[in-house]
Motif scaffolding. Structure first.
Motif, PDB file in Angstrom:
ATOM      1  N   TYR A  19       0.861  -1.187   0.000  1.00 16.56           N
ATOM      2  CA  TYR A  19       0.000   0.000   0.000  1.00 16.56           C
ATOM      3  C   TYR A  19       0.895   1.234   0.000  1.00 16.56           C
ATOM      4  CZ  TYR A  19      -2.917   3.758   1.881  1.00 16.56           C
ATOM      5  OH  TYR A  19      -3.543   4.953   2.069  1.00 16.56           O
ATOM      6  N   HIS A  20       0.698   2.108  -0.986  1.00 19.64           N
ATOM      7  CA  HIS A  20       1.472   3.340  -1.064  1.00 19.64           C
ATOM      8  C   HIS A  20       0.608   4.485  -0.535  1.00 19.64           C
ATOM      9  CE1 HIS A  20       4.673   1.445  -3.404  1.00 19.64           C
ATOM     10  NE2 HIS A  20       3.728   0.855  -4.101  1.00 19.64           N
ATOM     11  N   GLY A  21       0.927   4.965   0.665  1.00 22.82           N
ATOM     12  CA  GLY A  21       0.179   6.065   1.257  1.00 22.82           C
ATOM     13  C   GLY A  21       0.743   7.403   0.848  1.00 22.82           C
ATOM     14  N   LYS A  22       0.316   8.451   1.537  1.00 23.96           N
ATOM     15  CA  LYS A  22       0.823   9.788   1.219  1.00 23.96           C
ATOM     16  C   LYS A  22       2.314   9.886   1.503  1.00 23.96           C
ATOM     17  CE  LYS A  22      -3.644  11.816   2.374  1.00 23.96           C
ATOM     18  NZ  LYS A  22      -4.417  12.472   3.449  1.00 23.96           N
ATOM     19  N   VAL A  23       2.736   9.259   2.588  1.00 23.51           N
ATOM     20  CA  VAL A  23       4.143   9.349   2.996  1.00 23.51           C
ATOM     21  C   VAL A  23       4.765   7.958   3.140  1.00 23.51           C
ATOM     22  CG1 VAL A  23       5.693  10.079   4.859  1.00 23.51           C
ATOM     23  CG2 VAL A  23       3.825  11.579   4.134  1.00 23.51           C
ATOM     24  N   ARG A  24       4.022   7.017   3.700  1.00 26.20           N
ATOM     25  CA  ARG A  24       4.574   5.684   3.977  1.00 26.20           C
ATOM     26  C   ARG A  24       4.153   4.653   2.941  1.00 26.20           C
ATOM     27  NH1 ARG A  24       4.392   8.351   8.542  1.00 26.20           N
ATOM     28  NH2 ARG A  24       5.901   7.924  10.193  1.00 26.20           N
ATOM     29  N   ASP A  25       5.072   3.733   2.656  1.00 25.98           N
ATOM     30  CA  ASP A  25       4.776   2.561   1.838  1.00 25.98           C
ATOM     31  C   ASP A  25       4.755   1.361   2.768  1.00 25.98           C
ATOM     32  OD1 ASP A  25       4.739   4.209  -0.346  1.00 25.98           O
ATOM     33  OD2 ASP A  25       6.721   3.630  -1.083  1.00 25.98           O
ATOM     34  N   VAL A  26       3.646   0.637   2.758  1.00 25.17           N
ATOM     35  CA  VAL A  26       3.443  -0.451   3.716  1.00 25.17           C
ATOM     36  C   VAL A  26       3.369  -1.774   2.974  1.00 25.17           C
ATOM     37  CG1 VAL A  26       2.029  -1.331   5.593  1.00 25.17           C
ATOM     38  CG2 VAL A  26       2.168   1.144   5.198  1.00 25.17           C
ATOM     39  N   TYR A  27       4.301  -2.657   3.286  1.00 26.99           N
ATOM     40  CA  TYR A  27       4.374  -3.970   2.642  1.00 26.99           C
ATOM     41  C   TYR A  27       3.849  -5.032   3.612  1.00 26.99           C
ATOM     42  CZ  TYR A  27       7.272  -1.798  -0.948  1.00 26.99           C
ATOM     43  OH  TYR A  27       7.723  -1.011  -1.971  1.00 26.99           O
ATOM     44  N   SER A  28       2.898  -5.829   3.149  1.00 26.94           N
ATOM     45  CA  SER A  28       2.357  -6.931   3.949  1.00 26.94           C
ATOM     46  C   SER A  28       3.177  -8.181   3.698  1.00 26.94           C
ATOM     47  CB  SER A  28       0.897  -7.193   3.575  1.00 26.94           C
ATOM     48  OG  SER A  28       0.094  -6.066   3.850  1.00 26.94           O
ATOM     49  N   VAL A  35       5.852  -4.294   6.940  1.00 21.81           N
ATOM     50  CA  VAL A  35       7.077  -3.519   6.793  1.00 21.81           C
ATOM     51  C   VAL A  35       6.654  -2.118   6.367  1.00 21.81           C
ATOM     52  CG1 VAL A  35       9.210  -3.222   5.477  1.00 21.81           C
ATOM     53  CG2 VAL A  35       8.477  -5.525   6.179  1.00 21.81           C
ATOM     54  N   MET A  36       6.877  -1.130   7.237  1.00 23.14           N
ATOM     55  CA  MET A  36       6.443   0.236   6.971  1.00 23.14           C
ATOM     56  C   MET A  36       7.658   1.112   6.682  1.00 23.14           C
ATOM     57  SD  MET A  36       4.079   2.763   9.336  1.00 23.14           S
ATOM     58  CE  MET A  36       2.682   1.642   9.340  1.00 23.14           C
ATOM     59  N   ILE A  37       7.734   1.614   5.464  1.00 21.26           N
ATOM     60  CA  ILE A  37       8.861   2.440   5.034  1.00 21.26           C
ATOM     61  C   ILE A  37       8.425   3.902   5.019  1.00 21.26           C
ATOM     62  CG2 ILE A  37      10.496   2.914   3.168  1.00 21.26           C
ATOM     63  CD1 ILE A  37      10.084  -0.044   2.307  1.00 21.26           C
ATOM     64  N   ALA A  38       9.098   4.712   5.809  1.00 22.17           N
ATOM     65  CA  ALA A  38       8.828   6.152   5.832  1.00 22.17           C
ATOM     66  C   ALA A  38       9.641   6.787   4.713  1.00 22.17           C
ATOM     67  CB  ALA A  38       9.207   6.741   7.181  1.00 22.17           C
ATOM     68  N   THR A  39       8.982   7.131   3.614  1.00 22.64           N
ATOM     69  CA  THR A  39       9.679   7.744   2.488  1.00 22.64           C
ATOM     70  C   THR A  39       9.950   9.215   2.794  1.00 22.64           C
ATOM     71  OG1 THR A  39       7.739   8.574   1.281  1.00 22.64           O
ATOM     72  CG2 THR A  39       8.323   6.226   0.983  1.00 22.64           C
ATOM     73  N   VAL A  87      12.727   2.497   8.378  1.00 20.29           N
ATOM     74  CA  VAL A  87      11.808   1.344   8.344  1.00 20.29           C
ATOM     75  C   VAL A  87      11.441   0.875   9.741  1.00 20.29           C
ATOM     76  CG1 VAL A  87      11.477  -1.032   7.524  1.00 20.29           C
ATOM     77  CG2 VAL A  87      12.852   0.573   6.170  1.00 20.29           C
ATOM     78  N   ALA A  88      10.166   0.537   9.910  1.00 24.06           N
ATOM     79  CA  ALA A  88       9.698  -0.167  11.103  1.00 24.06           C
ATOM     80  C   ALA A  88       8.998  -1.440  10.648  1.00 24.06           C
ATOM     81  CB  ALA A  88       8.743   0.695  11.916  1.00 24.06           C
ATOM     82  N   VAL A  89       9.188  -2.498  11.393  1.00 20.20           N
ATOM     83  CA  VAL A  89       8.538  -3.780  11.114  1.00 20.20           C
ATOM     84  C   VAL A  89       7.679  -4.126  12.323  1.00 20.20           C
ATOM     85  CG1 VAL A  89       8.896  -6.252  10.694  1.00 20.20           C
ATOM     86  CG2 VAL A  89      10.399  -4.559   9.611  1.00 20.20           C
ATOM     87  N   ILE A 213      -1.103   2.061  16.446  1.00 20.33           N
ATOM     88  CA  ILE A 213      -0.423   1.772  15.178  1.00 20.33           C
ATOM     89  C   ILE A 213       0.090   3.070  14.551  1.00 20.33           C
ATOM     90  CG2 ILE A 213      -1.808  -0.305  14.784  1.00 20.33           C
ATOM     91  CD1 ILE A 213      -3.465   1.251  12.748  1.00 20.33           C
ATOM     92  N   ASP A 214       0.873   2.913  13.481  1.00 22.30           N
ATOM     93  CA  ASP A 214       1.377   4.037  12.695  1.00 22.30           C
ATOM     94  C   ASP A 214       2.332   4.897  13.524  1.00 22.30           C
ATOM     95  OD1 ASP A 214       1.412   5.224  10.102  1.00 22.30           O
ATOM     96  OD2 ASP A 214       0.151   6.843  10.818  1.00 22.30           O
TER      97      ASP A 214
END
Length: 317
Positions: A19-28, A35-39, A87-89, A213-214
């Motif tokens: 899921y590509h959000g406004k700022v974070r990309d979240v991989y299931s 896996v949450m990547i703060a771009t 990144v946070a997992v 969360i988040d």
């Protein structure tokens, strides 16, 4: 200028969705891990701006980690590990479709509505005669619906429960956690000479239990004033010195952009991007009391991939 990470396209083992959000990309990963990547993307007025801000993702991720760890005694949270500066997992939770916004002071969008004559916000009655940046007698909770696209909408506690968005039982838990988190965040800010003005929290459920969360208490989700000079500026009706993303919104407003149809995002010069990056780093250091250490931004995607793979292997052992 340093490199900014604005897009990701990873393919991790056992990846099931992204899921590509406004700022974070979240991989299931599988059914239970995220896996949450703060771009380094930056958004304002629900619009993703065309250029990224170097080190912004690292700032957001490391501030969120700092506060998640500092409030784990209040509420269980989703984070399991921080394998990379960006990144946070953690645990996959079923997120509630509301954001819990709590305000200690009348400012920002709440002030704009108040100034226009509004005396009730999300079902909360507001006293007459308040001034901009004035402290509420008690912090107020003004939730919003969580939109996949476009603008989030204000909603009351009663509407949330009546519409079945969140059960009365779960909402009571979220409300209690929200007040306790804000109290802790306010105390931590005061120790650093700051005022936590307002912020938002998101919650989800896993195995029947409510989790935080988040992100939490970052410049993208919170507003801080400098405590020094607050009262004097308030009494004079002067703008407060603040650490938040509000300065980006104000710059856009000054250049004729508020996210409305037909408006164009003004040019983001290198000087402006550097200034925003510096402000994010300043906020990190003020809020955490720690020196910000810039991570190596060469080969960002390779670094993230290696660190995440190592983490996932350790989690699955």
């Amino acid at each position: 200028m340093a490199t900014a990470l604005v897009n990701t396209d990873f393919h991790f083992p056992n990846q099931t969705a992204v899921y590509h959000g406004k700022v974070r990309d979240v991989y299931s990963i599988g059914s239970d891990t995220l896996v949450m990547i703060a771009t380094d993307r930056i958004s304002a007025f629900d619009v993703i701006l065309p250029k990224g801000i170097p080190y912004k993702g690292q700032v957001l991720n490391e501030i969120a980690t700092y506060f998640l760890d500092s409030t784990a005694d209040i509420v269980p949270n989703w984070k399991l590990a921080t394998p990379d500066p960006m990144v946070a997992v953690g645990i996959r939770c079923e997120g509630f479709r509301v954001e819990m916004i709590i305000r200690g002071y009348l400012t920002g969008s709440a002030w704009r509505e108040y100034q226009a004559g509004c005396r009730e916000l999300c079902g909360v009655k507001l006293p007459d005669g308040m001034r901009e940046n004035e402290r509420f007698p008690e912090p107020i909770i003004t939730p919003t619906t969580k939109a996949d696209a476009g603008h989030d909408e204000n909603i009351s506690r009663e509407e949330i429960i009546a519409q079945g968005i969140v059960s009365a039982e779960d909402y009571a838990v979220m409300e209690d956690y929200t007040r306790r988190l804000f109290e802790r965040g306010s105390k931590m800010a005061a120790e650093k000479g700051l005022i936590l003005v307002d912020t938002k929290y998101e919650f989800g459920k896993h195995d029947g239990k409510v989790y935080l969360i988040d992100e939490i208490h970052t410049p993208d989700s919170s507003r801080y004033f400098y405590a020094d000079g607050y009262q004097e500026r308030f009494e004079k009706g002067e703008p407060q010195r603040q650490l938040s993303k509000e300065f980006v919104r104000q710059w856009l407003i000054d250049h004729g952009f508020m996210g409305r149809e037909g408006q164009q995002v003004p040019e983001m010069t290198d000087e402006f991007i550097q200034m925003v990056s510096d402000r994010y780093i300043e906020l990190y250091e003020r809020v955490t009391g720690q020196t910000f250490v810039k991570a190596d931004e060469a080969d960002l995607t390779d670094r993230i991939a290696v660190n995440v793979l190592d983490c996932l292997q350790n989690i699955n052992k």
